[in-house]
Design a protein around this motif. Structure first.
Motif, PDB file in Angstrom:
ATOM      1  N   VAL A  34       0.840  -1.193   0.000  1.00  0.00           N
ATOM      2  CA  VAL A  34       0.000   0.000   0.000  1.00  0.00           C
ATOM      3  C   VAL A  34       0.879   1.249   0.000  1.00  0.00           C
ATOM      4  CG1 VAL A  34      -1.438   1.372   1.584  1.00  0.00           C
ATOM      5  CG2 VAL A  34      -2.139  -0.929   0.953  1.00  0.00           C
ATOM      6  N   ALA A  35       0.489   2.223  -0.816  1.00  0.00           N
ATOM      7  CA  ALA A  35       1.114   3.556  -0.798  1.00  0.00           C
ATOM      8  C   ALA A  35       0.038   4.554  -0.401  1.00  0.00           C
ATOM      9  CB  ALA A  35       1.672   3.904  -2.177  1.00  0.00           C
ATOM     10  N   VAL A  36       0.339   5.387   0.577  1.00  0.00           N
ATOM     11  CA  VAL A  36      -0.645   6.327   1.129  1.00  0.00           C
ATOM     12  C   VAL A  36      -0.255   7.757   0.762  1.00  0.00           C
ATOM     13  CG1 VAL A  36      -1.462   7.309   3.322  1.00  0.00           C
ATOM     14  CG2 VAL A  36      -1.291   4.833   3.065  1.00  0.00           C
ATOM     15  N   ALA A  69       3.543   4.969  -8.196  1.00  0.00           N
ATOM     16  CA  ALA A  69       3.784   3.865  -7.255  1.00  0.00           C
ATOM     17  C   ALA A  69       2.654   2.838  -7.249  1.00  0.00           C
ATOM     18  CB  ALA A  69       3.948   4.427  -5.846  1.00  0.00           C
ATOM     19  N   SER A  70       1.469   3.206  -7.790  1.00  0.00           N
ATOM     20  CA  SER A  70       0.266   2.394  -7.552  1.00  0.00           C
ATOM     21  C   SER A  70      -0.263   1.745  -8.828  1.00  0.00           C
ATOM     22  CB  SER A  70      -0.854   3.277  -6.978  1.00  0.00           C
ATOM     23  OG  SER A  70      -0.403   3.994  -5.853  1.00  0.00           O
ATOM     24  N   ASP A  71      -0.839   0.546  -8.668  1.00  0.00           N
ATOM     25  CA  ASP A  71      -1.511  -0.123  -9.789  1.00  0.00           C
ATOM     26  C   ASP A  71      -2.993   0.220  -9.831  1.00  0.00           C
ATOM     27  OD1 ASP A  71       0.748  -1.814 -10.837  1.00  0.00           O
ATOM     28  OD2 ASP A  71       0.769  -2.360  -8.718  1.00  0.00           O
ATOM     29  N   VAL A  72      -3.544   0.584  -8.693  1.00  0.00           N
ATOM     30  CA  VAL A  72      -4.910   1.092  -8.627  1.00  0.00           C
ATOM     31  C   VAL A  72      -4.956   2.054  -7.443  1.00  0.00           C
ATOM     32  CG1 VAL A  72      -5.826  -0.747  -7.126  1.00  0.00           C
ATOM     33  CG2 VAL A  72      -7.378   0.437  -8.672  1.00  0.00           C
ATOM     34  N   ILE A  73      -5.806   3.066  -7.524  1.00  0.00           N
ATOM     35  CA  ILE A  73      -5.883   4.059  -6.437  1.00  0.00           C
ATOM     36  C   ILE A  73      -7.311   4.114  -5.906  1.00  0.00           C
ATOM     37  CG2 ILE A  73      -5.648   6.526  -5.873  1.00  0.00           C
ATOM     38  CD1 ILE A  73      -3.411   6.638  -7.971  1.00  0.00           C
ATOM     39  N   ALA A  94      -5.790   4.173 -12.658  1.00  0.00           N
ATOM     40  CA  ALA A  94      -7.056   3.461 -12.424  1.00  0.00           C
ATOM     41  C   ALA A  94      -7.551   3.866 -11.037  1.00  0.00           C
ATOM     42  CB  ALA A  94      -6.825   1.958 -12.491  1.00  0.00           C
ATOM     43  N   ILE A  95      -8.778   4.379 -10.969  1.00  0.00           N
ATOM     44  CA  ILE A  95      -9.322   4.865  -9.692  1.00  0.00           C
ATOM     45  C   ILE A  95     -10.616   4.127  -9.389  1.00  0.00           C
ATOM     46  CG2 ILE A  95     -10.129   6.898  -8.425  1.00  0.00           C
ATOM     47  CD1 ILE A  95      -8.616   8.575 -10.587  1.00  0.00           C
TER      48      ILE A  95
END
Ligand code: AMP
Length: 361
Positions: A34-36, A69-73, A94-95
């Motif tokens: 997880v990236a916050v 950093a993310s594959d989905v947000i 992708a959200i």
């Protein structure tokens, strides 16, 4: 991006509170990182996430970092500025859930209008931009009415009852901001239902629960809610219809008013995991946080049947001082959010008391 995301992918979360923390813990269990992104230093979610970008939600460089950093947000609270999602969408991120669900839920007028258009009953309401709008609504809908800011209200904040003659004072009390007025919901009980919709459009609904508030803040959830199977079925129909109407992906919480005749009206919905679903952490076969991670990652949804009756109790403010007592109580599961400062009414943790019980805190 192709779904389902394989384990090892990274889920980005806008927001760093306890909901983000519990999402991150569920994500880790399924092998995700997880990236916050949060403006808050040392946020509850940051302390269990692989990475944190500490910045304002609309900081373009931080949003770019999160997207890279993310594959989905996803997001863990509904007041994320629309500009943040627009920026991410322009970057091709992708959200989930989508910007539309967020926009509708952020504005009480848009929310109630959307609900009614989807065939879901709410209390009668009217738009308020100026004091005279309140006077007109009092004539049309009767008195009293509940004046609520359109945006930014939570836990009963930004709300005041208004009667004829009190319009100007009430409008000033909510800061003279764009608002709505609502007819009183003559409820005998407040309830909630948590639902999820996957990327394939499949829907999974948790059972109806009973909500008990104190000073506008959720105090207790009883799951499943006692009551008739007709009421439970109509709650599930409401949540299912809403998830489909929003073309939703993820977990959503729907707050309901139950009238004496068992009929339900929607108070509001939250486009995220929700406090009324915390009971699922210990009594659901799939908890709401895992369910949300599954949905946004394009995994199949998990079973929602409760394994046991449960009562969730929020630990507010100094309630947290009782942690050692709950830790040794064999009927209790204790969840603490790692917040260094307790303030009156602040959600510091919760307990899930398993088995039939009305012992309260
Ligand atoms: P809300 O911020 O809209 O969820 O409202 C917070 C709490 O205020 C609800 O949980 C209800 O207890 C109460 N409430 C909200 N709207 C109404 C209404 N139209 N009539 C009566 N009580 C309400």
């Amino acid at each position: 991006m192709t779904f389902p995301l394989p384990p090892g992918s990274t889920i980005g979360i806008l927001g760093g509170g306890q909901l983000g923390r519990m999402l991150a813990m569920a994500a880790a269990r399924l092998g995700f990182d997880v990236a916050v992104l949060t403006p808050e230093p040392n946020a509850p979610a940051s302390r269990v996430a692989a990475r944190t970008f500490q910045a304002d939600y609309e900081d373009p460089a931080a949003l770019d970092d999160l997207a890279d950093a993310s594959d989905v947000i996803t997001f863990e609270f509904e007041n994320v500025p629309a500009g943040a999602l627009e920026h991410l969408a322009r970057r091709g991120a992708a959200i989930a859930p989508g910007a539309r669900a967020l926009a509708v839920a952020q504005d009480r007028l848009a929310e109630k209008t959307f609900l009614n258009a989807a065939g879901l009953a709410t209390v009668a309401f009217a738009k308020v931009d100026v004091v005279d709008d309140i006077t007109d609504a009092l004539k049309q809908l009767g008195a009293p009415l509940l004046l609520k800011t359109r945006r930014g209200g939570y836990d009963g904040k930004g709300q005041v009852w208004v009667r004829p003659g009190e319009e100007a004072g009430a409008f000033a009390a909510i800061g003279g901001r764009p608002a709505i007025v609502e007819a009183p919901a003559n409820f005998t009980r407040e309830c909630a239902v948590i639902g999820a919709r996957g990327r394939d459009g499949r829907i999974a609904l948790y059972p109806l629960t009973e909500s008990h508030h104190q000073g506008g803040i959720l105090r207790r959830t009883v799951a499943p809610a006692p009551g008739s199977s007709d009421t439970r079925a109509s709650a599930e129909a409401i949540a299912g219809r809403l998830l489909a109407a929003l073309d939703y992906v993820g977990v959503l919480g729907v707050e309901l008013f139950e009238a004496a005749d068992g009929s339900l009206t929607v108070n509001e919905f939250a486009p995220r995991v929700h406090n009324t679903g915390h009971w699922t952490l210990d009594a659901g076969l799939t908890d709401q946080f895992e369910q949300h991670v599954r949905a946004v990652a394009g995994w199949p949804l998990g079973p929602t049947r409760p394994a046991v009756d449960v009562e969730m109790i929020n630990l507010l403010g100094d309630d947290i001082a009782g942690w050692a007592r709950y830790a040794v109580d064999p009927t209790c599961r204790l969840w603490l959010y790692g917040k260094p400062q307790s303030r009156p009414g602040r959600k510091m943790g919760h307990i899930n008391r398993l088995g039939k019980s009305t012992r309260g805190i």
